[in-house]
Design an enzyme around this catalytic site. Structure first.
Site, mmCIF file in Angstrom:
data_model
loop_
_atom_site.group_PDB
_atom_site.id
_atom_site.type_symbol
_atom_site.label_atom_id
_atom_site.label_comp_id
_atom_site.label_asym_id
_atom_site.label_seq_id
_atom_site.Cartn_x
_atom_site.Cartn_y
_atom_site.Cartn_z
ATOM 1 N N LYS A 1 0.825 -1.156 -0.070
ATOM 2 C CA LYS A 1 0.033 0.001 -0.085
ATOM 3 C C LYS A 1 1.018 1.013 0.009
ATOM 4 O O LYS A 1 2.079 1.161 0.247
ATOM 5 C CB LYS A 1 -0.969 -0.110 1.172
ATOM 6 C CG LYS A 1 -1.901 -1.353 1.379
ATOM 7 C CD LYS A 1 -2.684 -1.266 2.525
ATOM 8 C CE LYS A 1 -3.682 -2.476 2.584
ATOM 9 N NZ LYS A 1 -4.261 -2.361 4.018
ATOM 10 N N TYR B 1 -12.090 -3.238 -2.644
ATOM 11 C CA TYR B 1 -12.621 -3.169 -1.380
ATOM 12 C C TYR B 1 -14.255 -3.337 -1.428
ATOM 13 O O TYR B 1 -14.740 -2.835 -0.427
ATOM 14 C CB TYR B 1 -12.160 -2.058 -0.546
ATOM 15 C CG TYR B 1 -10.652 -2.052 -0.499
ATOM 16 C CD1 TYR B 1 -10.150 -3.173 0.321
ATOM 17 C CD2 TYR B 1 -9.763 -1.164 -0.839
ATOM 18 C CE1 TYR B 1 -8.753 -3.122 0.808
ATOM 19 C CE2 TYR B 1 -8.452 -1.071 -0.568
ATOM 20 C CZ TYR B 1 -7.921 -2.310 0.270
ATOM 21 O OH TYR B 1 -6.447 -2.189 0.451
ATOM 22 N N PHE C 1 -15.606 2.722 7.418
ATOM 23 C CA PHE C 1 -14.350 3.093 7.113
ATOM 24 C C PHE C 1 -13.846 3.192 5.794
ATOM 25 O O PHE C 1 -12.881 3.447 5.206
ATOM 26 C CB PHE C 1 -13.011 2.421 7.916
ATOM 27 C CG PHE C 1 -13.402 0.842 7.447
ATOM 28 C CD1 PHE C 1 -12.810 0.122 6.347
ATOM 29 C CD2 PHE C 1 -13.959 -0.040 8.569
ATOM 30 C CE1 PHE C 1 -13.159 -1.129 6.294
ATOM 31 C CE2 PHE C 1 -14.302 -1.338 8.088
ATOM 32 C CZ PHE C 1 -13.681 -1.781 7.277
ATOM 33 N N ARG D 1 -0.729 -14.971 3.630
ATOM 34 C CA ARG D 1 -1.247 -14.210 4.960
ATOM 35 C C ARG D 1 -0.498 -14.467 6.190
ATOM 36 O O ARG D 1 -0.385 -13.645 7.134
ATOM 37 C CB ARG D 1 -2.497 -15.100 5.169
ATOM 38 C CG ARG D 1 -3.572 -14.904 4.178
ATOM 39 C CD ARG D 1 -4.104 -13.415 4.087
ATOM 40 N NE ARG D 1 -4.927 -13.242 5.258
ATOM 41 C CZ ARG D 1 -5.575 -12.014 5.514
ATOM 42 N NH1 ARG D 1 -5.641 -11.286 4.546
ATOM 43 N NH2 ARG D 1 -6.345 -11.974 6.447
ATOM 44 N N THR E 1 -4.781 -8.461 10.325
ATOM 45 C CA THR E 1 -4.722 -7.033 9.541
ATOM 46 C C THR E 1 -4.766 -5.924 10.952
ATOM 47 O O THR E 1 -3.844 -4.758 10.392
ATOM 48 C CB THR E 1 -6.377 -6.958 9.226
ATOM 49 O OG1 THR E 1 -6.809 -7.676 8.452
ATOM 50 C CG2 THR E 1 -6.727 -5.511 8.831
ATOM 51 N N ASN F 1 -1.508 -0.208 7.446
ATOM 52 C CA ASN F 1 -0.758 -1.668 7.646
ATOM 53 C C ASN F 1 0.038 -2.241 6.785
ATOM 54 O O ASN F 1 0.154 -3.270 6.529
ATOM 55 C CB ASN F 1 -2.113 -2.410 8.179
ATOM 56 C CG ASN F 1 -3.075 -2.975 7.344
ATOM 57 O OD1 ASN F 1 -3.069 -2.273 6.010
ATOM 58 N ND2 ASN F 1 -4.147 -3.465 7.553
ATOM 59 N N HIS G 1 -1.537 -5.606 1.707
ATOM 60 C CA HIS G 1 -2.802 -6.416 1.517
ATOM 61 C C HIS G 1 -2.494 -7.851 0.968
ATOM 62 O O HIS G 1 -1.687 -7.822 0.195
ATOM 63 C CB HIS G 1 -3.808 -5.695 0.525
ATOM 64 C CG HIS G 1 -4.973 -6.596 0.030
ATOM 65 N ND1 HIS G 1 -6.142 -6.725 0.885
ATOM 66 C CD2 HIS G 1 -5.065 -7.554 -0.937
ATOM 67 C CE1 HIS G 1 -6.802 -7.675 0.263
ATOM 68 N NE2 HIS G 1 -6.119 -8.264 -0.813
ATOM 69 N N GLU H 1 -8.899 -10.892 -7.163
ATOM 70 C CA GLU H 1 -7.925 -9.690 -6.932
ATOM 71 C C GLU H 1 -6.824 -9.487 -8.132
ATOM 72 O O GLU H 1 -6.541 -8.707 -8.859
ATOM 73 C CB GLU H 1 -7.315 -9.712 -5.532
ATOM 74 C CG GLU H 1 -8.467 -9.466 -4.619
ATOM 75 C CD GLU H 1 -7.825 -9.967 -3.145
ATOM 76 O OE1 GLU H 1 -8.795 -9.307 -2.319
ATOM 77 O OE2 GLU H 1 -6.862 -10.650 -2.953
#
Length: 152
Positions: free
Chosen positions: A10, A50, A58, A86, A92, A113, A116, A127
């Site tokens: 990100k 998203y 949010f 993961r 997260t 964070n 993704h 994705e």
């Protein structure tokens, strides 16, 4: 079973110059990079990516943040790539992420964070398709030993 997973660094990860460290962790674990691109997401792509959060409070801030700067979209391949991805990334919420995970080592805020990671094979496929055309996902031998005929 060999599978593909989607990983995205990100804007905060790019801003903090952590891309190399993040790629190192995936390569060192043994995953194979088969797709990579640097891009600035527009609102439409961010909202699609998203979409499961669309009705959450949010959502607007998430879209605003993810479109605020460049991201690096990647496709990694390995046996159990989604699960491994993961595990490398961590939960997260950074304060739940243990040492040794990317978020555990580099994050202190859930909104920022860094990264993704696809949470299941089905979402990984969706994705990947959002960010990559089929011809942008490469297939190649990972080992130079193979090219040199040393692993025969």
């Amino acid at each position: 079973m060999v599978e593909k997973t989607f990983i995205m660094v990100k804007p905060d990860g790019i801003q903090r110059a952590l891309l190399g460290e993040i790629i190192d962790r995936f390569e060192n674990k043994g995953l194979k990079l088969v797709g990579l691109k640097l891009l600035k997401m527009d609102d439409e792509l961010a909202q699609k990516h998203y979409s499961e959060h669309k009705n959450k409070e949010f959502f607007e801030n998430l879209v605003k943040f993810i479109t605020s700067g460049p991201v690096v979209a990647m496709v990694w391949e390995a046996d159990n790539a989604v699960y491994i991805g993961r595990k490398l990334v961590g939960p997260t919420t950074p304060n739940e992420a243990g040492p040794g995970t990317i978020r555990g080592d580099f994050c202190i805020n859930t909104q920022f964070n860094l990264i993704h990671a696809s949470d299941c094979i089905e979402n990984a496929r969706k994705e990947i398709a959002l960010f990559f055309d089929e011809d942008e996902i490469l297939s190649y031998e990972k080992s130079i030993r193979h090219w040199l005929g040393l692993d025969i």
